[in-house]
Design an enzyme around this catalytic site. Sequence first.
Site, PDB file in Angstrom:
ATOM      1  N   GLY A   1       0.770  -1.249   0.000  1.00  0.00           N
ATOM      2  CA  GLY A   1       0.000   0.000   0.000  1.00  0.00           C
ATOM      3  C   GLY A   1       0.796   1.291   0.000  1.00  0.00           C
ATOM      4  O   GLY A   1       0.316   2.302   0.520  1.00  0.00           O
TER       5      GLY A   1
ATOM      6  N   ARG B   1     -15.408 -15.454  -9.662  1.00  0.00           N
ATOM      7  CA  ARG B   1     -14.892 -14.086  -9.671  1.00  0.00           C
ATOM      8  C   ARG B   1     -16.023 -13.054  -9.709  1.00  0.00           C
ATOM      9  O   ARG B   1     -15.969 -12.032  -9.039  1.00  0.00           O
ATOM     10  CB  ARG B   1     -13.988 -13.933 -10.897  1.00  0.00           C
ATOM     11  CG  ARG B   1     -13.234 -12.652 -10.962  1.00  0.00           C
ATOM     12  CD  ARG B   1     -11.907 -12.798 -11.645  1.00  0.00           C
ATOM     13  NE  ARG B   1     -11.936 -13.578 -12.871  1.00  0.00           N
ATOM     14  CZ  ARG B   1     -11.711 -13.074 -14.090  1.00  0.00           C
ATOM     15  NH1 ARG B   1     -11.465 -11.797 -14.240  1.00  0.00           N
ATOM     16  NH2 ARG B   1     -11.705 -13.856 -15.151  1.00  0.00           N
TER      17      ARG B   1
ATOM     18  N   MET C   1      -4.179  -7.496  -6.711  1.00  0.00           N
ATOM     19  CA  MET C   1      -3.610  -8.631  -7.449  1.00  0.00           C
ATOM     20  C   MET C   1      -4.641  -9.545  -8.123  1.00  0.00           C
ATOM     21  O   MET C   1      -4.296 -10.614  -8.599  1.00  0.00           O
ATOM     22  CB  MET C   1      -2.699  -9.456  -6.521  1.00  0.00           C
ATOM     23  CG  MET C   1      -1.516  -8.676  -5.966  1.00  0.00           C
ATOM     24  SD  MET C   1      -0.547  -7.860  -7.254  1.00  0.00           S
ATOM     25  CE  MET C   1       0.291  -9.277  -7.952  1.00  0.00           C
ATOM     26  N   ARG C   2      -5.894  -9.112  -8.153  1.00  0.00           N
ATOM     27  CA  ARG C   2      -6.895  -9.945  -8.838  1.00  0.00           C
ATOM     28  C   ARG C   2      -7.353  -9.261 -10.121  1.00  0.00           C
ATOM     29  O   ARG C   2      -7.439  -8.034 -10.169  1.00  0.00           O
ATOM     30  CB  ARG C   2      -8.127 -10.140  -7.954  1.00  0.00           C
ATOM     31  CG  ARG C   2      -7.839 -11.060  -6.829  1.00  0.00           C
ATOM     32  CD  ARG C   2      -9.065 -11.367  -6.004  1.00  0.00           C
ATOM     33  NE  ARG C   2      -8.612 -12.172  -4.901  1.00  0.00           N
ATOM     34  CZ  ARG C   2      -8.377 -13.479  -4.975  1.00  0.00           C
ATOM     35  NH1 ARG C   2      -8.615 -14.140  -6.098  1.00  0.00           N
ATOM     36  NH2 ARG C   2      -7.928 -14.125  -3.927  1.00  0.00           N
ATOM     37  N   ILE C   3      -7.678 -10.091 -11.097  1.00  0.00           N
ATOM     38  CA  ILE C   3      -8.216  -9.545 -12.350  1.00  0.00           C
ATOM     39  C   ILE C   3      -9.712  -9.298 -12.149  1.00  0.00           C
ATOM     40  O   ILE C   3     -10.433 -10.154 -11.628  1.00  0.00           O
ATOM     41  CB  ILE C   3      -7.948 -10.518 -13.520  1.00  0.00           C
ATOM     42  CG1 ILE C   3      -6.426 -10.586 -13.755  1.00  0.00           C
ATOM     43  CG2 ILE C   3      -8.668 -10.074 -14.788  1.00  0.00           C
ATOM     44  CD1 ILE C   3      -5.989 -11.615 -14.756  1.00  0.00           C
TER      45      ILE C   3
ATOM     46  N   ASN D   1      -5.653   2.168 -12.864  1.00  0.00           N
ATOM     47  CA  ASN D   1      -4.620   1.273 -12.340  1.00  0.00           C
ATOM     48  C   ASN D   1      -3.259   1.902 -12.600  1.00  0.00           C
ATOM     49  O   ASN D   1      -3.107   2.732 -13.487  1.00  0.00           O
ATOM     50  CB  ASN D   1      -4.704  -0.080 -13.063  1.00  0.00           C
ATOM     51  CG  ASN D   1      -3.689  -1.072 -12.548  1.00  0.00           C
ATOM     52  OD1 ASN D   1      -3.498  -1.224 -11.335  1.00  0.00           O
ATOM     53  ND2 ASN D   1      -3.000  -1.751 -13.454  1.00  0.00           N
TER      54      ASN D   1
ATOM     55  N   HIS E   1       0.720   0.724 -13.451  1.00  0.00           N
ATOM     56  CA  HIS E   1       1.523  -0.426 -13.869  1.00  0.00           C
ATOM     57  C   HIS E   1       2.998  -0.006 -13.881  1.00  0.00           C
ATOM     58  O   HIS E   1       3.329   1.062 -14.404  1.00  0.00           O
ATOM     59  CB  HIS E   1       1.091  -0.876 -15.265  1.00  0.00           C
ATOM     60  CG  HIS E   1       1.816  -2.093 -15.723  1.00  0.00           C
ATOM     61  ND1 HIS E   1       1.570  -3.349 -15.203  1.00  0.00           N
ATOM     62  CD2 HIS E   1       2.815  -2.248 -16.627  1.00  0.00           C
ATOM     63  CE1 HIS E   1       2.375  -4.222 -15.780  1.00  0.00           C
ATOM     64  NE2 HIS E   1       3.150  -3.578 -16.648  1.00  0.00           N
TER      65      HIS E   1
ATOM     66  N   ASP F   1      -3.851  -4.777 -18.679  1.00  0.00           N
ATOM     67  CA  ASP F   1      -3.027  -3.557 -18.795  1.00  0.00           C
ATOM     68  C   ASP F   1      -3.212  -2.879 -20.154  1.00  0.00           C
ATOM     69  O   ASP F   1      -2.245  -2.354 -20.727  1.00  0.00           O
ATOM     70  CB  ASP F   1      -1.538  -3.883 -18.569  1.00  0.00           C
ATOM     71  CG  ASP F   1      -1.286  -4.493 -17.196  1.00  0.00           C
ATOM     72  OD1 ASP F   1      -1.971  -4.087 -16.240  1.00  0.00           O
ATOM     73  OD2 ASP F   1      -0.429  -5.380 -17.078  1.00  0.00           O
TER      74      ASP F   1
ATOM     75  N   GLU G   1       5.923   6.418  -9.384  1.00  0.00           N
ATOM     76  CA  GLU G   1       4.512   6.023  -9.231  1.00  0.00           C
ATOM     77  C   GLU G   1       3.829   6.931  -8.215  1.00  0.00           C
ATOM     78  O   GLU G   1       2.699   7.365  -8.393  1.00  0.00           O
ATOM     79  CB  GLU G   1       4.398   4.566  -8.748  1.00  0.00           C
ATOM     80  CG  GLU G   1       4.845   3.529  -9.752  1.00  0.00           C
ATOM     81  CD  GLU G   1       4.641   2.108  -9.242  1.00  0.00           C
ATOM     82  OE1 GLU G   1       3.703   1.855  -8.478  1.00  0.00           O
ATOM     83  OE2 GLU G   1       5.443   1.230  -9.619  1.00  0.00           O
TER      84      GLU G   1
HETATM   85  C1  GRF Z   1       3.261  -1.160  -7.689  1.00  0.00           C
HETATM   86  O1  GRF Z   1       4.503  -1.471  -8.216  1.00  0.00           O
HETATM   87  C2  GRF Z   1       2.262  -0.942  -8.800  1.00  0.00           C
HETATM   88  O2  GRF Z   1       2.845  -0.426  -9.962  1.00  0.00           O
HETATM   89  C3  GRF Z   1       1.734  -2.325  -9.048  1.00  0.00           C
HETATM   90  O3  GRF Z   1       1.687  -2.930  -7.790  1.00  0.00           O
HETATM   91  C4  GRF Z   1       2.638  -2.313  -6.921  1.00  0.00           C
HETATM   92  C5  GRF Z   1       1.890  -1.864  -5.710  1.00  0.00           C
HETATM   93  O4  GRF Z   1       2.731  -1.356  -4.727  1.00  0.00           O
HETATM   94  N1  GRF Z   1       0.458  -2.287  -9.714  1.00  0.00           N
HETATM   95  P1  GRF Z   1       2.127  -0.717  -3.401  1.00  0.00           P
HETATM   96  O5  GRF Z   1       1.253  -1.784  -2.761  1.00  0.00           O
HETATM   97  O6  GRF Z   1       1.340   0.477  -3.799  1.00  0.00           O
HETATM   98  O7  GRF Z   1       3.315  -0.390  -2.567  1.00  0.00           O
END
Ligand code: GRF
Length: 212
Positions: free
Chosen positions: A24, A77, A102-104, A119, A121, A157, A186
């Site tokens: 997070g 799902r 982590m889920r689609i 999102n 990436h 993505d 990010e």
């Molecule tokens: C990040 O690298 C983001 O690009 C990817 O998942 C990771 C999440 O990191 N989608 P965090 O949980 O925000 O530290």
Amino acid sequence: MLGSKWVIKEKIMINIGVLASGRGTNLQAIIEAIEEGKIEGEIKVVVSDHPDACALKRAQQYHIDTRYINFKEFKNREDYDKEIIKTLKEKKIELVVLAGYMRILSPYFIRTYKNKIINIHPALLPSFLGLHAQEQAVVHGVKISGCTVHFVDEGVDSGPIILQKAVEVSDDDTEESLAAKILKEEHQIYPRAIQLFSEGRLIIKGRKVFIK
Ligand code: GRF
């Protein structure tokens, strides 16, 4: 001043829902940007598929409502997503932010929040899709990588790109060192993209996102 009229610019705050599975740090950057008044919005709920996700703890520290929803309690799902959507509807969420989720998402989820899910990436899309994007970049030997904030569509993505930031890859970069460089960026572009969304400045036309 008696008799004078004051016009106060009314701020329209959007309701944000965050989905996160892990540590997070992006959530943290978004929370801080909101606290600094950079985003006209409020995180109403953080939902996770992991009971011990650090993201949940970070949210709780800021008194943000959290929900853990156990995937194993649902038959597929779509049913799982329907439960998440129930929470998001209760909270009147207008923007869904995936922050290390982590889920689609099911097509049902994506249709329900069409053009309202974003999102981040850790690569310059359309390069290095899916998992371990930083490792893919190092192995491929690219000289430049970075991060991308995009709308989420039904592909992987593949949705329209909102913002990107490049970082240089040096000869001695490892997956970990590159990930750290990218993560720093990010934390800048994700809050910025949310800010633009909250101000109603993102216009999607086909594959392109125009910033007005
Ligand atoms: C990040 O690298 C983001 O690009 C990817 O998942 C990771 C999440 O990191 N989608 P965090 O949980 O925000 O530290």
